[in-house]
Design a protein around this motif. Structure first.
Motif, short mmCIF file in Angstrom:
data_model
loop_
_atom_site.label_atom_id
_atom_site.label_comp_id
_atom_site.label_asym_id
_atom_site.label_seq_id
_atom_site.Cartn_x
_atom_site.Cartn_y
_atom_site.Cartn_z
N VAL A 64 0.72 -1.31 0.13
CA VAL A 64 -0.01 -0.20 0.07
C VAL A 64 0.95 1.32 -0.14
CG1 VAL A 64 -1.64 1.39 1.36
CG2 VAL A 64 -1.92 -1.13 0.96
N GLU A 65 1.77 1.25 0.64
CA GLU A 65 2.74 2.29 0.77
C GLU A 65 3.49 2.73 -0.45
OE1 GLU A 65 6.60 4.06 3.64
OE2 GLU A 65 6.05 1.98 3.66
N GLN A 66 4.01 1.48 -1.12
CA GLN A 66 4.44 1.54 -2.51
C GLN A 66 3.47 2.22 -3.66
OE1 GLN A 66 7.74 1.22 -3.02
NE2 GLN A 66 7.21 2.21 -5.05
N ARG A 67 2.38 1.73 -3.49
CA ARG A 67 1.42 2.08 -4.37
C ARG A 67 1.11 3.60 -4.33
NH1 ARG A 67 -1.25 -2.23 -6.61
NH2 ARG A 67 0.20 -3.80 -7.26
N MET A 68 0.89 4.02 -2.80
CA MET A 68 0.52 5.20 -2.59
C MET A 68 1.87 6.33 -3.08
SD MET A 68 -2.41 5.53 -1.53
CE MET A 68 -2.45 7.12 -1.27
N THR A 69 3.13 5.84 -2.78
CA THR A 69 4.11 6.52 -3.24
C THR A 69 4.29 6.68 -4.93
OG1 THR A 69 5.46 5.82 -1.34
CG2 THR A 69 6.84 6.45 -3.38
N ASP A 70 4.00 5.45 -5.42
CA ASP A 70 3.71 5.64 -7.03
C ASP A 70 2.99 6.40 -7.30
OD1 ASP A 70 5.75 3.48 -7.03
OD2 ASP A 70 4.58 1.92 -7.25
N LEU A 71 1.59 6.59 -6.80
CA LEU A 71 0.49 7.29 -7.30
C LEU A 71 1.03 8.86 -7.07
CD1 LEU A 71 -2.48 5.52 -5.93
CD2 LEU A 71 -1.87 5.71 -8.08
N ALA A 72 1.56 9.08 -6.02
CA ALA A 72 2.06 10.34 -5.73
C ALA A 72 3.23 10.94 -6.56
CB ALA A 72 2.85 10.46 -4.33
N GLY A 73 4.14 9.86 -6.92
CA GLY A 73 5.05 10.20 -8.04
C GLY A 73 4.36 10.31 -9.58
N MET A 74 3.36 9.63 -9.66
CA MET A 74 2.77 9.50 -11.06
C MET A 74 1.79 10.97 -11.16
SD MET A 74 1.00 5.91 -11.39
CE MET A 74 0.02 6.14 -12.83
N ALA A 75 1.28 11.48 -9.82
CA ALA A 75 0.55 12.60 -10.04
C ALA A 75 1.68 13.73 -10.12
CB ALA A 75 -0.14 12.82 -8.64
N GLU A 76 2.83 13.75 -9.60
CA GLU A 76 3.75 14.71 -9.84
C GLU A 76 4.36 14.72 -11.14
OE1 GLU A 76 8.15 15.82 -7.87
OE2 GLU A 76 6.80 14.33 -6.93
N ASP A 77 4.52 13.51 -11.72
CA ASP A 77 5.04 13.55 -13.07
C ASP A 77 3.86 14.18 -13.90
OD1 ASP A 77 7.25 12.34 -12.30
OD2 ASP A 77 6.61 10.26 -12.59
N LYS A 78 2.61 13.81 -13.86
CA LYS A 78 1.50 14.26 -14.58
C LYS A 78 1.43 15.98 -14.42
CE LYS A 78 -2.10 11.94 -14.74
NZ LYS A 78 -3.35 11.34 -14.32
N GLN A 79 1.55 16.38 -13.33
CA GLN A 79 1.64 17.68 -13.23
C GLN A 79 2.72 18.52 -13.94
OE1 GLN A 79 -0.85 19.61 -11.82
NE2 GLN A 79 0.15 21.24 -12.50
N ARG A 80 3.92 17.77 -13.43
CA ARG A 80 5.30 18.23 -14.34
C ARG A 80 5.12 18.42 -15.81
NH1 ARG A 80 8.60 15.35 -12.08
NH2 ARG A 80 9.14 13.83 -13.81
#
Length: 456
Positions: free
Chosen positions: A217-233
């Protein structure tokens, strides 16, 4: 009611009930065995007394004496007085009539707990019946003492059992409390929390699996946060990329709409608008390619390297010639395994990245060869090269080692990112080697055609 309360009450009730039932059954069995023992003893003593009386009567009869009632009473009385001292009462009846002791006589056994056995004498005295009475009040007193002891044990064991069960169940349910607390903290957003439980039982296994789940769950949340950051970038960078050409196109369009403008300025404005339009179209197509590669499975087949190079050359020879560059191709392998269109796009993007980085008169090499059982496609240039930091970030979307040169040639920094996506779709490795001022070499490592089954 909490879970450990339910366990405590359930175990307490079941244990006390099982204990009481077991003790009662044991006491009942013990009472039965004692009664059987007393019955056998009484029967044995009665048989002995009956035989003795029979022998005395038979001895009197043998001597020729008449057995009168008084004589029979005398014989019974002698035994009755002897056994009265042992708490045993004897009664003798003739044809159902009591002759010893007489009605006025006092019975040797007056207690209510009496074991009574009646037995006729052997022939020819079967008209006489001997009744045996034994006092067993002591046996009843012993049973009552056991009952009182059982009640006392219940009053002592009950509270002690409650205390021990409380301590035991609280210890056994401690992992559930830890799991509950950890679950609460994870639900509040602290995904790094774990259950600290060193046990090899089912609770230990549950804690281990829970920690694995929490890690996922932690890894998935980290991945989701990274994906959200990448998408925003990506959105921010795309907005930045679109702003400049759109602003320029708006300015030249306003210039074209002006009445006082010469033909040369009109051609210049139209050319710039066309150039920026092509740039925006290429940008949109590359973004679409990136999206398709992330969601569409790749079907691979045998790709002829010579045909692949010929297709790439038809696309890039004219553009390389316009910049005064020479495109050289050299292949030592017949075919590789992959998708021909995507591999062509891979090579085209590398060449288009190499063109603005190369000086006029230099050579861009397109190579294909075998290395350690793999097919390698490589694009080399002898251009500006990149620093180590630039090489690490070269495959990031919208990253440009030289923003000024890339903007001049209409690049958006998506070419190498697309190349990385193509390599991942082929499950292939990509290596980039670059030296500042000496040039860049990029390789993709593919499976050779003869190393793959034809069914793929």
């Amino acid at each position: 009611m909490r879970f450990w309360h339910k366990i405590l009450l359930a175990v307490l009730v079941l244990f006390i009930a099982a204990l009481d039932v077991s003790v009662i059954m044991v006491m009942k069995k013990s009472w039965q065995l004692n009664m059987d023992s007393e019955t056998r003893r009484a029967a044995s003593e009665q048989l002995l007394i009956t035989n003795n009386i029979y022998e005395n009567l038979d001895s009197i009869r043998t001597r020729g004496l008449t057995l009168t009632p008084a004589l029979m009473v005398s014989v019974a009385k002698s035994y009755g007085e002897h056994y009265r001292k042992q708490g045993i009462g004897l009664e003798l009846r003739e044809d159902g009539q009591l002759i010893y002791p007489n009605q006025a006589g006092k019975s040797a056994v007056q207690d209510e707990h009496v074991m009574t056995l009646a037995m006729p004498l052997p022939a020819p005295y079967q008209h006489l019946e001997l009744t045996y009475k034994r006092d067993i009040s002591g046996l009843y007193a012993q049973q009552q003492e056991l009952n009182r002891f059982f009640v006392m044990i219940n009053w002592i064991v009950g509270p002690l059992l409650v205390l021990l069960l409380y301590l035991l169940i609280r210890h056994l349910t401690r992992p559930l409390k830890l799991l509950s607390e950890t679950t609460k903290t994870i639900a509040e957003g602290n995904y790094s929390n774990r259950v600290e439980l060193n046990s090899r039982d089912e609770f230990g296994e549950l804690a281990f699996n829970f920690n694995r789940m929490a890690a996922v769950v932690e890894q998935r949340m980290t991945d989701l946060a990274g994906m959200a950051e990448d998408k925003q970038r990506m959105v921010d960078n795309l907005a930045h990329e679109l702003r400049t050409p759109l602003t320029s196109m708006q300015g030249f369009a306003e210039l074209l709409s002006s009445a006082n403008i010469g033909q040369e300025d009109q051609v210049k404005a139209g050319h710039y608008i066309l150039t920026e339009t092509v740039r925006l179209k290429n940008l949109a197509f590359k973004l679409l390619d990136l999206s398709v590669l992330r969601h569409q499975p790749l079907v691979q087949a045998e790709v002829d390297v010579a045909a692949l190079f010929q297709e790439v050359a038809q696309t890039e020879l004219q553009k390389a010639a316009e910049h005064g560059l020479l495109l050289q191709m050299d292949s030592s392998i017949p075919a590789v395994w992959g998708d021909a269109d995507l591999l062509a796009s891979f090579l085209v993007n590398l060449i288009e990245n190499a063109i603005p980085a190369s000086q006029p008169g230099s050579i861009i090499r397109l190579l294909a060869f075998e290395q350690n059982g793999e097919g390698v496609l490589e694009v080399q240039d002898s251009g500006a090269g990149m620093t180590e930091e630039q090489s690490k970030r070269a495959f990031e979307p919208f990253y440009r080692a030289d923003p000024a040169r890339s903007r001049t040639y209409g690049n958006a920094g998506l070419g190498l990112s697309l190349c990385r996506q193509i390599a991942e779709a082929h499950e292939a490795r990509v290596e980039l080697h670059s030296v500042l001022g000496q040039g860049t070499s990029i390789r993709i490592f593919l499976q050779l055609h003869n190393n793959c089954p034809s069914t793929l």
